[in-house]
Design a protein around this motif. Sequence first.
Motif, PDB file in Angstrom:
ATOM      1  N   ARG A   1       0.831  -1.209   0.000  1.00 43.18           N
ATOM      2  CA  ARG A   1       0.000   0.000   0.000  1.00 43.18           C
ATOM      3  C   ARG A   1       0.868   1.262   0.000  1.00 43.18           C
ATOM      4  N   LEU A   2       1.973   1.239   0.738  1.00 44.72           N
ATOM      5  CA  LEU A   2       2.874   2.392   0.727  1.00 44.72           C
ATOM      6  C   LEU A   2       3.512   2.565  -0.649  1.00 44.72           C
ATOM      7  N   ASN A   3       3.803   1.465  -1.320  1.00 48.94           N
ATOM      8  CA  ASN A   3       4.331   1.572  -2.679  1.00 48.94           C
ATOM      9  C   ASN A   3       3.287   2.158  -3.626  1.00 48.94           C
ATOM     10  N   PHE A   4       2.036   1.810  -3.432  1.00 51.89           N
ATOM     11  CA  PHE A   4       0.973   2.401  -4.253  1.00 51.89           C
ATOM     12  C   PHE A   4       0.828   3.897  -3.956  1.00 51.89           C
ATOM     13  N   VAL A   5       1.021   4.280  -2.692  1.00 55.93           N
ATOM     14  CA  VAL A   5       1.012   5.701  -2.332  1.00 55.93           C
ATOM     15  C   VAL A   5       2.109   6.436  -3.111  1.00 55.93           C
ATOM     16  N   ILE A   6       3.297   5.863  -3.139  1.00 57.80           N
ATOM     17  CA  ILE A   6       4.416   6.488  -3.841  1.00 57.80           C
ATOM     18  C   ILE A   6       4.124   6.584  -5.333  1.00 57.80           C
ATOM     19  N   GLY A   7       3.501   5.532  -5.885  1.00 59.18           N
ATOM     20  CA  GLY A   7       3.146   5.567  -7.305  1.00 59.18           C
ATOM     21  C   GLY A   7       2.149   6.668  -7.615  1.00 59.18           C
ATOM     22  N   ALA A   8       1.126   6.801  -6.774  1.00 64.50           N
ATOM     23  CA  ALA A   8       0.125   7.856  -6.985  1.00 64.50           C
ATOM     24  C   ALA A   8       0.757   9.233  -6.837  1.00 64.50           C
ATOM     25  N   MET A   9       1.623   9.385  -5.837  1.00 62.59           N
ATOM     26  CA  MET A   9       2.287  10.665  -5.616  1.00 62.59           C
ATOM     27  C   MET A   9       3.173  11.026  -6.807  1.00 62.59           C
ATOM     28  N   SER A  10       3.935  10.050  -7.290  1.00 60.59           N
ATOM     29  CA  SER A  10       4.842  10.304  -8.413  1.00 60.59           C
ATOM     30  C   SER A  10       4.074  10.712  -9.662  1.00 60.59           C
ATOM     31  N   HIS A  11       2.984  10.000  -9.939  1.00 60.09           N
ATOM     32  CA  HIS A  11       2.167  10.352 -11.105  1.00 60.09           C
ATOM     33  C   HIS A  11       1.568  11.743 -10.955  1.00 60.09           C
ATOM     34  N   ALA A  12       1.077  12.039  -9.754  1.00 63.18           N
ATOM     35  CA  ALA A  12       0.472  13.357  -9.520  1.00 63.18           C
ATOM     36  C   ALA A  12       1.491  14.472  -9.722  1.00 63.18           C
ATOM     37  N   MET A  13       2.721  14.244  -9.280  1.00 64.79           N
ATOM     38  CA  MET A  13       3.753  15.264  -9.456  1.00 64.79           C
ATOM     39  C   MET A  13       4.114  15.436 -10.926  1.00 64.79           C
ATOM     40  N   ARG A  14       4.071  14.338 -11.682  1.00 63.32           N
ATOM     41  CA  ARG A  14       4.333  14.448 -13.126  1.00 63.32           C
ATOM     42  C   ARG A  14       3.251  15.266 -13.820  1.00 63.32           C
TER      43      ARG A  14
ATOM     44  N   LEU B   1      -2.423  18.312  -4.505  1.00 63.09           N
ATOM     45  CA  LEU B   1      -2.196  17.771  -3.168  1.00 63.09           C
ATOM     46  C   LEU B   1      -3.507  17.634  -2.398  1.00 63.09           C
ATOM     47  N   ALA B   2      -4.373  18.625  -2.528  1.00 61.98           N
ATOM     48  CA  ALA B   2      -5.655  18.589  -1.829  1.00 61.98           C
ATOM     49  C   ALA B   2      -6.520  17.424  -2.300  1.00 61.98           C
ATOM     50  N   ARG B   3      -6.365  17.018  -3.554  1.00 66.38           N
ATOM     51  CA  ARG B   3      -7.115  15.880  -4.078  1.00 66.38           C
ATOM     52  C   ARG B   3      -6.423  14.555  -3.763  1.00 66.38           C
ATOM     53  N   LEU B   4      -5.128  14.592  -3.736  1.00 60.29           N
ATOM     54  CA  LEU B   4      -4.359  13.363  -3.528  1.00 60.29           C
ATOM     55  C   LEU B   4      -4.476  12.830  -2.099  1.00 60.29           C
ATOM     56  N   MET B   5      -4.423  13.719  -1.110  1.00 58.32           N
ATOM     57  CA  MET B   5      -4.362  13.272   0.283  1.00 58.32           C
ATOM     58  C   MET B   5      -5.575  12.422   0.697  1.00 58.32           C
ATOM     59  N   PRO B   6      -6.811  12.827   0.415  1.00 55.13           N
ATOM     60  CA  PRO B   6      -7.942  11.960   0.784  1.00 55.13           C
ATOM     61  C   PRO B   6      -7.901  10.611   0.063  1.00 55.13           C
ATOM     62  N   PHE B   7      -7.414  10.619  -1.174  1.00 56.53           N
ATOM     63  CA  PHE B   7      -7.354   9.395  -1.978  1.00 56.53           C
ATOM     64  C   PHE B   7      -6.385   8.387  -1.370  1.00 56.53           C
ATOM     65  N   ILE B   8      -5.166   8.835  -1.059  1.00 54.60           N
ATOM     66  CA  ILE B   8      -4.180   7.877  -0.535  1.00 54.60           C
ATOM     67  C   ILE B   8      -4.490   7.488   0.906  1.00 54.60           C
ATOM     68  N   THR B   9      -5.096   8.404   1.667  1.00 52.05           N
ATOM     69  CA  THR B   9      -5.474   8.078   3.042  1.00 52.05           C
ATOM     70  C   THR B   9      -6.537   6.984   3.043  1.00 52.05           C
ATOM     71  N   ALA B  10      -7.528   7.126   2.182  1.00 57.63           N
ATOM     72  CA  ALA B  10      -8.587   6.107   2.070  1.00 57.63           C
ATOM     73  C   ALA B  10      -7.996   4.766   1.629  1.00 57.63           C
ATOM     74  N   GLY B  11      -7.027   4.808   0.724  1.00 58.78           N
ATOM     75  CA  GLY B  11      -6.389   3.573   0.286  1.00 58.78           C
ATOM     76  C   GLY B  11      -5.651   2.869   1.393  1.00 58.78           C
ATOM     77  N   MET B  12      -4.954   3.632   2.226  1.00 57.29           N
ATOM     78  CA  MET B  12      -4.227   3.038   3.345  1.00 57.29           C
ATOM     79  C   MET B  12      -5.174   2.469   4.392  1.00 57.29           C
ATOM     80  N   GLU B  13      -6.319   3.093   4.575  1.00 55.44           N
ATOM     81  CA  GLU B  13      -7.246   2.679   5.613  1.00 55.44           C
ATOM     82  C   GLU B  13      -8.260   1.644   5.137  1.00 55.44           C
ATOM     83  N   ALA B  14      -8.257   1.318   3.851  1.00 53.87           N
ATOM     84  CA  ALA B  14      -9.252   0.400   3.292  1.00 53.87           C
ATOM     85  C   ALA B  14      -9.213  -0.979   3.951  1.00 53.87           C
TER      86      ALA B  14
END
Length: 202
Positions: A156-169, A189-202
Amino acid sequence: MDDSDTRTKLLDAAEELFAEKGFAAASLRAITGRAGVNLAAVNYHFGSKEGLARAVVRRRLEPINRERMARFAAIRSGGRPDIREVLAAFVEPPFLSCGRDSRVPAFVAMISRAFAEPENVMQSHFFELMGPVWQEFLGLAAAALPDLGRDELFWRLNFVIGAMSHAMRCLDRLPPLEGFSAVSAPDILARLMPFITAGMEA
């Protein structure tokens, strides 16, 4: 031109060309040509092309990682961490750096290219600097989500990094789409944070 100007010009030119062409294809002659300095300046300031690449990575990543580690330390001192706080401590610093320096997207592109190519020079420098940060990130995330198995947490942390990297691109690569406004680092960032938080807590 003094030594600090020459060094900065070389770092800027190398970052741009490594992003455009990759480490192997970006020649020292092309880098020094873009920087407007002589070829010997690379050896004088960095020792080699690999030394230059290492300095390019360190220049951007070290300030970001110092901020991350400071935020991790603050979280660790406050009892059981909250996963959103942990994620924000890792994800926010690179986005904030984009607002402070317009050249950061070139660095993001450079790292993205490095991971898509067989040449591992840039990758090895990146992993060397990220090792302690990753261990702290993993440890705090485990403390925040103690019921999550270690393998699941790791992925899940690797997926967080993938989403973050894509968002920065997307900061400088997202094509204009009808009906959608231009994006900025805070917007993404405002859109990314709820998305990755929900993914970690799923």
